[in-house]
Design a protein around this motif. Sequence first.
Motif, PDB file in Angstrom:
ATOM      1  N   SER A  84       0.841  -1.188   0.000  1.00  0.00           N
ATOM      2  CA  SER A  84       0.000   0.000   0.000  1.00  0.00           C
ATOM      3  C   SER A  84       0.881   1.244   0.000  1.00  0.00           C
ATOM      4  O   SER A  84       1.856   1.317   0.743  1.00  0.00           O
ATOM      5  CB  SER A  84      -0.878  -0.031   1.250  1.00  0.00           C
ATOM      6  OG  SER A  84      -1.565   1.175   1.381  1.00  0.00           O
ATOM      7  N   ALA A  85       0.515   2.191  -0.830  1.00  0.00           N
ATOM      8  CA  ALA A  85       1.333   3.402  -0.939  1.00  0.00           C
ATOM      9  C   ALA A  85       1.070   4.365   0.208  1.00  0.00           C
ATOM     10  O   ALA A  85       1.910   5.181   0.561  1.00  0.00           O
ATOM     11  CB  ALA A  85       1.041   4.092  -2.267  1.00  0.00           C
ATOM     12  N   ARG A  88      -2.888   4.054   6.109  1.00  0.00           N
ATOM     13  CA  ARG A  88      -4.340   4.105   6.190  1.00  0.00           C
ATOM     14  C   ARG A  88      -4.776   4.472   7.596  1.00  0.00           C
ATOM     15  O   ARG A  88      -3.989   4.439   8.534  1.00  0.00           O
ATOM     16  CB  ARG A  88      -4.943   2.753   5.809  1.00  0.00           C
ATOM     17  CG  ARG A  88      -4.460   2.215   4.498  1.00  0.00           C
ATOM     18  CD  ARG A  88      -4.999   3.005   3.346  1.00  0.00           C
ATOM     19  NE  ARG A  88      -4.491   2.498   2.080  1.00  0.00           N
ATOM     20  CZ  ARG A  88      -5.261   2.233   1.031  1.00  0.00           C
ATOM     21  NH1 ARG A  88      -6.542   2.428   1.077  1.00  0.00           N
ATOM     22  NH2 ARG A  88      -4.714   1.800  -0.085  1.00  0.00           N
ATOM     23  N   VAL A 118       0.079  -9.017  -2.153  1.00  0.00           N
ATOM     24  CA  VAL A 118      -1.077  -8.462  -2.847  1.00  0.00           C
ATOM     25  C   VAL A 118      -0.810  -7.021  -3.288  1.00  0.00           C
ATOM     26  O   VAL A 118      -0.298  -6.209  -2.503  1.00  0.00           O
ATOM     27  CB  VAL A 118      -2.306  -8.493  -1.908  1.00  0.00           C
ATOM     28  CG1 VAL A 118      -3.545  -8.035  -2.650  1.00  0.00           C
ATOM     29  CG2 VAL A 118      -2.519  -9.874  -1.314  1.00  0.00           C
ATOM     30  N   GLU A 122      -4.537   0.194 -10.072  1.00  0.00           N
ATOM     31  CA  GLU A 122      -3.723   1.354 -10.463  1.00  0.00           C
ATOM     32  C   GLU A 122      -4.387   2.663 -10.011  1.00  0.00           C
ATOM     33  O   GLU A 122      -3.726   3.605  -9.614  1.00  0.00           O
ATOM     34  CB  GLU A 122      -3.538   1.432 -11.988  1.00  0.00           C
ATOM     35  CG  GLU A 122      -2.631   0.377 -12.576  1.00  0.00           C
ATOM     36  CD  GLU A 122      -3.409  -0.834 -13.072  1.00  0.00           C
ATOM     37  OE1 GLU A 122      -4.501  -1.113 -12.541  1.00  0.00           O
ATOM     38  OE2 GLU A 122      -2.912  -1.499 -14.003  1.00  0.00           O
ATOM     39  N   ASP A 123      -5.730   2.717 -10.087  1.00  0.00           N
ATOM     40  CA  ASP A 123      -6.393   3.990  -9.768  1.00  0.00           C
ATOM     41  C   ASP A 123      -6.658   4.185  -8.279  1.00  0.00           C
ATOM     42  O   ASP A 123      -6.502   5.287  -7.770  1.00  0.00           O
ATOM     43  CB  ASP A 123      -7.684   4.169 -10.587  1.00  0.00           C
ATOM     44  CG  ASP A 123      -8.550   2.906 -10.556  1.00  0.00           C
ATOM     45  OD1 ASP A 123      -8.157   1.929  -9.876  1.00  0.00           O
ATOM     46  OD2 ASP A 123      -9.615   2.900 -11.193  1.00  0.00           O
ATOM     47  N   ASN A 124      -7.044   3.131  -7.571  1.00  0.00           N
ATOM     48  CA  ASN A 124      -7.270   3.397  -6.145  1.00  0.00           C
ATOM     49  C   ASN A 124      -6.820   2.311  -5.169  1.00  0.00           C
ATOM     50  O   ASN A 124      -7.394   2.159  -4.086  1.00  0.00           O
ATOM     51  CB  ASN A 124      -8.725   3.826  -5.865  1.00  0.00           C
ATOM     52  CG  ASN A 124      -9.702   2.832  -6.427  1.00  0.00           C
ATOM     53  OD1 ASN A 124      -9.284   1.778  -6.892  1.00  0.00           O
ATOM     54  ND2 ASN A 124     -10.988   3.137  -6.383  1.00  0.00           N
ATOM     55  N   GLY A 125      -5.793   1.604  -5.543  1.00  0.00           N
ATOM     56  CA  GLY A 125      -5.158   0.703  -4.574  1.00  0.00           C
ATOM     57  C   GLY A 125      -6.066  -0.423  -4.093  1.00  0.00           C
ATOM     58  O   GLY A 125      -6.918  -0.921  -4.832  1.00  0.00           O
ATOM     59  N   LEU A 126      -5.883  -0.821  -2.842  1.00  0.00           N
ATOM     60  CA  LEU A 126      -6.700  -1.874  -2.230  1.00  0.00           C
ATOM     61  C   LEU A 126      -7.746  -1.227  -1.324  1.00  0.00           C
ATOM     62  O   LEU A 126      -7.486  -0.189  -0.719  1.00  0.00           O
ATOM     63  CB  LEU A 126      -5.814  -2.803  -1.388  1.00  0.00           C
ATOM     64  CG  LEU A 126      -4.808  -3.652  -2.160  1.00  0.00           C
ATOM     65  CD1 LEU A 126      -3.755  -4.242  -1.225  1.00  0.00           C
ATOM     66  CD2 LEU A 126      -5.504  -4.759  -2.942  1.00  0.00           C
ATOM     67  N   ALA A 142       8.911   6.255  -0.021  1.00  0.00           N
ATOM     68  CA  ALA A 142       8.977   7.100  -1.229  1.00  0.00           C
ATOM     69  C   ALA A 142       8.686   8.546  -0.846  1.00  0.00           C
ATOM     70  O   ALA A 142       8.439   8.845   0.326  1.00  0.00           O
ATOM     71  CB  ALA A 142       7.963   6.592  -2.248  1.00  0.00           C
ATOM     72  N   LEU A 151       2.318   0.332 -10.764  1.00  0.00           N
ATOM     73  CA  LEU A 151       2.108  -1.021 -10.236  1.00  0.00           C
ATOM     74  C   LEU A 151       3.307  -1.954 -10.475  1.00  0.00           C
ATOM     75  O   LEU A 151       3.800  -2.605  -9.546  1.00  0.00           O
ATOM     76  CB  LEU A 151       0.835  -1.592 -10.897  1.00  0.00           C
ATOM     77  CG  LEU A 151       0.490  -3.045 -10.652  1.00  0.00           C
ATOM     78  CD1 LEU A 151       0.279  -3.324  -9.168  1.00  0.00           C
ATOM     79  CD2 LEU A 151      -0.781  -3.422 -11.425  1.00  0.00           C
ATOM     80  N   ALA A 154       6.352  -0.982  -8.463  1.00  0.00           N
ATOM     81  CA  ALA A 154       6.198  -1.370  -7.054  1.00  0.00           C
ATOM     82  C   ALA A 154       6.487  -2.865  -6.909  1.00  0.00           C
ATOM     83  O   ALA A 154       7.236  -3.284  -6.013  1.00  0.00           O
ATOM     84  CB  ALA A 154       4.787  -1.039  -6.563  1.00  0.00           C
TER      85      ALA A 154
END
Length: 243
Positions: A84-85, A88, A118, A122-126, A142, A151, A154
Motif C-alpha cells: 500500500s502506498a 491508512r 497483494v 492502479e487507480d485506487n489501490g486496495l 517514497a 504497479l 512497485a
Amino acid sequence: MIKKNNIDIEFILVEPSHPGNIGACARAIKNMGFKKLALVNPRKKINEEAFHRAKGAKDILENAVIFDSFDLAINEKNLILATSARKRTIQWPTYFVDNISDEIKSQMKSEMIKTGIVFGREDNGLSNEELQKCHYHLIIPANEEYSSLNLSHALQIVAFEIRKIIFDDEINKIEVRDVVSNQENEKLLEHLMEVLKKIDFYDPKSSKQVKTRIDRLIKKSRLDKMEMGILRGFLSKIIDFEK
Ligand code: SAH
C-alpha cells in the motif's frame, strides 16, 4: 528460477486495468526468480500488449491464475502481505519493504508456508476491507508528496527485496509455526459466530461490527494448527452442550 525448492510465493494483482502493467509485472516476477502470478478480476483480458511487455516472461503470463474474487485468491495462503502506498486510518502491523521482521522473513522461507503478496488497483489501490484481510502491510518508502509508484515498478521493488531475503542464508531461521490458512480462519470465524448467536451474545442485526472485530482478532493471532484444533473442539463442545 528460485533455487530454494518449495518456497511458495505468489504475486496477486487485484483488478489491474492495464494489460501492459500485467506484462511488466510478469517480467519483474521472472527477473527476480519467482514464478507465480495471480490476477483477481483483471479489467481487461491479457492481450498482445501484455505479452509484448512481458518479453521473455511469457510463461509467467500463460500460467497466471485468474480468480473471480479476492477471497478465493487468498484462501489457501498462510501469510498474506498487502502492499500500500498510503498509511491508512486503520491501525495494522506495517513494515517498510526493506525492513520486514525476522519472523516474517523466516515464514516466507519456510516450505510450510504459502505466501501471497497483494497489489492494488492502479487507480485506487486496495480497499480497506481487502487490506484488513491481510496479515501485514508493506510500504515502499517514497516521496511523501508523491508516494504512489506504477504497479509494476512497485512489484519490481518488492520482488527484489524478497529475493534478497530468500537468498540470504544469514537470516536466522526462527522456528516457524505451522500457521493455518485463511480458509481455516474463516471457518473458525463462522463457528464462533454460530456459538455467539446460540448463547445470545451476538445479534447480527444490531451488532455488525462484532464480526469484523472478531475477524481482525483471529487474523492478528496467526493461530497455528494445534491452537486452531483446541478452539474448534471447544466451540463444538459448547454447541453439543447447548443441544
Ligand atoms: N492510487 C493508489 C495507488 C495505486 S498504485 C492509492 O493511492 O492507493 C498500485 C499499487 O502499487 C498499489 O495498490 C500498491 O499495491 C502498489 N504501490 C504503489 N506505490 C507503492 C508504495 N509506495 N508502497 C507500497 N506499494 C505501492
